[in-house]
Design a protein around this motif. Structure first.
Motif, PDB file in Angstrom:
ATOM      1  N   SER A  37     -22.236  29.961 -26.437  1.00  0.00           N
ATOM      2  CA  SER A  37     -20.816  30.296 -26.477  1.00  0.00           C
ATOM      3  C   SER A  37     -20.618  31.634 -25.785  1.00  0.00           C
ATOM      4  O   SER A  37     -21.250  32.625 -26.158  1.00  0.00           O
ATOM      5  CB  SER A  37     -20.317  30.386 -27.925  1.00  0.00           C
ATOM      6  OG  SER A  37     -20.383  29.127 -28.561  1.00  0.00           O
ATOM      7  N   ASP A  70     -15.373  26.804 -32.106  1.00  0.00           N
ATOM      8  CA  ASP A  70     -16.468  26.252 -31.309  1.00  0.00           C
ATOM      9  C   ASP A  70     -17.174  25.118 -32.040  1.00  0.00           C
ATOM     10  O   ASP A  70     -17.507  24.082 -31.444  1.00  0.00           O
ATOM     11  CB  ASP A  70     -17.476  27.351 -30.961  1.00  0.00           C
ATOM     12  CG  ASP A  70     -16.931  28.329 -29.935  1.00  0.00           C
ATOM     13  OD1 ASP A  70     -15.777  28.153 -29.506  1.00  0.00           O
ATOM     14  OD2 ASP A  70     -17.669  29.258 -29.558  1.00  0.00           O
ATOM     15  N   ILE A  88     -15.104  21.942 -31.952  1.00  0.00           N
ATOM     16  CA  ILE A  88     -15.142  21.300 -30.633  1.00  0.00           C
ATOM     17  C   ILE A  88     -16.451  20.543 -30.453  1.00  0.00           C
ATOM     18  O   ILE A  88     -16.475  19.384 -29.996  1.00  0.00           O
ATOM     19  CB  ILE A  88     -14.956  22.347 -29.523  1.00  0.00           C
ATOM     20  CG1 ILE A  88     -13.525  22.904 -29.545  1.00  0.00           C
ATOM     21  CG2 ILE A  88     -15.261  21.747 -28.150  1.00  0.00           C
ATOM     22  CD1 ILE A  88     -13.285  24.033 -28.569  1.00  0.00           C
ATOM     23  N   ARG A  89     -17.574  21.176 -30.822  1.00  0.00           N
ATOM     24  CA  ARG A  89     -18.878  20.513 -30.684  1.00  0.00           C
ATOM     25  C   ARG A  89     -18.974  19.281 -31.584  1.00  0.00           C
ATOM     26  O   ARG A  89     -19.482  18.234 -31.160  1.00  0.00           O
ATOM     27  CB  ARG A  89     -19.995  21.505 -30.999  1.00  0.00           C
ATOM     28  CG  ARG A  89     -20.176  22.583 -29.948  1.00  0.00           C
ATOM     29  CD  ARG A  89     -21.450  23.373 -30.186  1.00  0.00           C
ATOM     30  NE  ARG A  89     -21.695  24.309 -29.105  1.00  0.00           N
ATOM     31  CZ  ARG A  89     -21.316  25.577 -29.114  1.00  0.00           C
ATOM     32  NH1 ARG A  89     -20.686  26.066 -30.173  1.00  0.00           N
ATOM     33  NH2 ARG A  89     -21.574  26.369 -28.090  1.00  0.00           N
ATOM     34  N   ILE A 119     -19.673  26.559 -24.273  1.00  0.00           N
ATOM     35  CA  ILE A 119     -18.227  26.826 -24.329  1.00  0.00           C
ATOM     36  C   ILE A 119     -17.957  28.228 -23.810  1.00  0.00           C
ATOM     37  O   ILE A 119     -18.521  29.205 -24.314  1.00  0.00           O
ATOM     38  CB  ILE A 119     -17.699  26.681 -25.764  1.00  0.00           C
ATOM     39  CG1 ILE A 119     -17.959  25.269 -26.293  1.00  0.00           C
ATOM     40  CG2 ILE A 119     -16.212  27.014 -25.822  1.00  0.00           C
ATOM     41  CD1 ILE A 119     -17.578  25.074 -27.737  1.00  0.00           C
ATOM     42  N   LYS A 125     -14.779  30.799 -23.006  1.00  0.00           N
ATOM     43  CA  LYS A 125     -13.355  30.997 -23.280  1.00  0.00           C
ATOM     44  C   LYS A 125     -12.793  32.127 -22.444  1.00  0.00           C
ATOM     45  O   LYS A 125     -13.395  33.204 -22.350  1.00  0.00           O
ATOM     46  CB  LYS A 125     -13.140  31.308 -24.770  1.00  0.00           C
ATOM     47  CG  LYS A 125     -13.499  30.159 -25.694  1.00  0.00           C
ATOM     48  CD  LYS A 125     -13.237  30.518 -27.141  1.00  0.00           C
ATOM     49  CE  LYS A 125     -13.584  29.367 -28.055  1.00  0.00           C
ATOM     50  NZ  LYS A 125     -13.374  29.705 -29.471  1.00  0.00           N
ATOM     51  N   ILE A 178     -10.245  27.087 -21.561  1.00  0.00           N
ATOM     52  CA  ILE A 178     -11.536  26.916 -22.238  1.00  0.00           C
ATOM     53  C   ILE A 178     -12.381  25.957 -21.399  1.00  0.00           C
ATOM     54  O   ILE A 178     -11.985  24.813 -21.183  1.00  0.00           O
ATOM     55  CB  ILE A 178     -11.360  26.359 -23.664  1.00  0.00           C
ATOM     56  CG1 ILE A 178     -10.564  27.328 -24.522  1.00  0.00           C
ATOM     57  CG2 ILE A 178     -12.726  26.095 -24.310  1.00  0.00           C
ATOM     58  CD1 ILE A 178     -10.309  26.816 -25.927  1.00  0.00           C
ATOM     59  N   ILE A 232     -15.718  23.804 -20.956  1.00  0.00           N
ATOM     60  CA  ILE A 232     -16.759  23.155 -21.751  1.00  0.00           C
ATOM     61  C   ILE A 232     -17.732  22.461 -20.810  1.00  0.00           C
ATOM     62  O   ILE A 232     -17.324  21.661 -19.963  1.00  0.00           O
ATOM     63  CB  ILE A 232     -16.157  22.139 -22.731  1.00  0.00           C
ATOM     64  CG1 ILE A 232     -15.133  22.818 -23.636  1.00  0.00           C
ATOM     65  CG2 ILE A 232     -17.246  21.483 -23.561  1.00  0.00           C
ATOM     66  CD1 ILE A 232     -14.379  21.861 -24.526  1.00  0.00           C
ATOM     67  N   LEU A 257      -7.948  22.921 -21.383  1.00  0.00           N
ATOM     68  CA  LEU A 257      -9.354  22.574 -21.571  1.00  0.00           C
ATOM     69  C   LEU A 257      -9.902  21.940 -20.300  1.00  0.00           C
ATOM     70  O   LEU A 257      -9.316  20.996 -19.772  1.00  0.00           O
ATOM     71  CB  LEU A 257      -9.514  21.604 -22.742  1.00  0.00           C
ATOM     72  CG  LEU A 257      -9.479  22.208 -24.147  1.00  0.00           C
ATOM     73  CD1 LEU A 257      -9.318  21.117 -25.185  1.00  0.00           C
ATOM     74  CD2 LEU A 257     -10.744  22.986 -24.414  1.00  0.00           C
TER      75      LEU A 257
END
Length: 224
Positions: A20, A36, A39-40, A65, A67, A72, A74, A116
């Motif tokens: 991250s 985080d 999201i994972r 990730i 930011k 964001i 990914i 995203l």
């Protein structure tokens, strides 16, 4: 040196980097950290349930990730891109799985007020990744395969991927024994005290009928 330090944290800034990448004020640190994890978890659940992966080699090995103020980013690392790059039927207007996943993420985390961006990166040699090796061993143990046979097969797969060294460790009630113990095998070089050495590591729990077993994998890749 003892065995109380994580091999990845020990090498941060040299051969390893954080999964991250962002900066936050102390008051908002826990909020970003929980964000985080959500999201994972969402991505992993999507791959397991929606795509119904048939092999551990086709799963996701790492999610990074990053930011920024308004976006964001990914990055998903996987050994197989066929899960997300399936060609759609010309007569069917169905989005690709990667595009659908990105839209679902944007909708699920719309409260973030940021865009995203999802990128999928393929790993060339999956059996040099400790997460895949750990999932392979866990799958074998759940199928009641002998733990020693599973460990030797995992070492063989890693050697075929040109890794310089590997250590596999399993702890718990192995083979349903009443007393928990630790079993491990090692092959090749594994310089754990050398910070410049590229060593990848993972800790993976697996549920069996005898209880929870802990799997730990160390893999040494020279020159990377």
């Amino acid at each position: 040196m003892g065995q109380k330090i994580n091999p990845l944290g020990f090498r941060l800034g040299t051969t390893q980097s954080h999964y991250s990448l962002w900066f936050a004020q102390p008051k908002k640190y826990s909020e970003n950290l929980q964000e985080d994890e959500k999201i994972r978890d969402y991505i992993n659940n999507y791959v397991q349930k929606k795509l119904k992966i048939a092999s551990v080699v086709e799963g996701i090995t790492r999610i990074e990730i990053q930011k920024q103020i308004d976006v964001i980013k990914i990055k998903m690392y996987t050994a197989s891109l066929k899960l997300f790059n399936e060609k759609n039927d010309k007569n069917e207007k169905r989005p690709r799985e990667s595009e659908e996943l990105q839209r679902n993420l944007q909708k699920e985390f719309s409260c973030l007020n940021r865009k995203l961006n999802l990128a999928i990166i393929r790993i060339a040699k999956p059996y040099r990744n400790p997460n895949i090796i750990a999932e392979f061993i866990a799958d074998q143990l759940q199928k009641r395969v002998s733990f020693r046979k599973a460990m030797k097969k995992a070492i063989e797969l890693t050697e075929q991927a040109n890794a310089q060294g590997i250590r596999v460790q399993i702890a718990g009630r192995i083979d349903g024994r009443e007393i928990a113990r630790v079993e491990w095998l090692r092959e090749g070089r594994l310089p754990l005290q050398t910070i410049q050495a590229k060593i990848d590591y993972c800790s993976y729990p697996v549920r069996t009928i005898s209880g929870v077993l802990g799997i730990k994998i160390w893999i040494f890749i020279e020159g990377e």
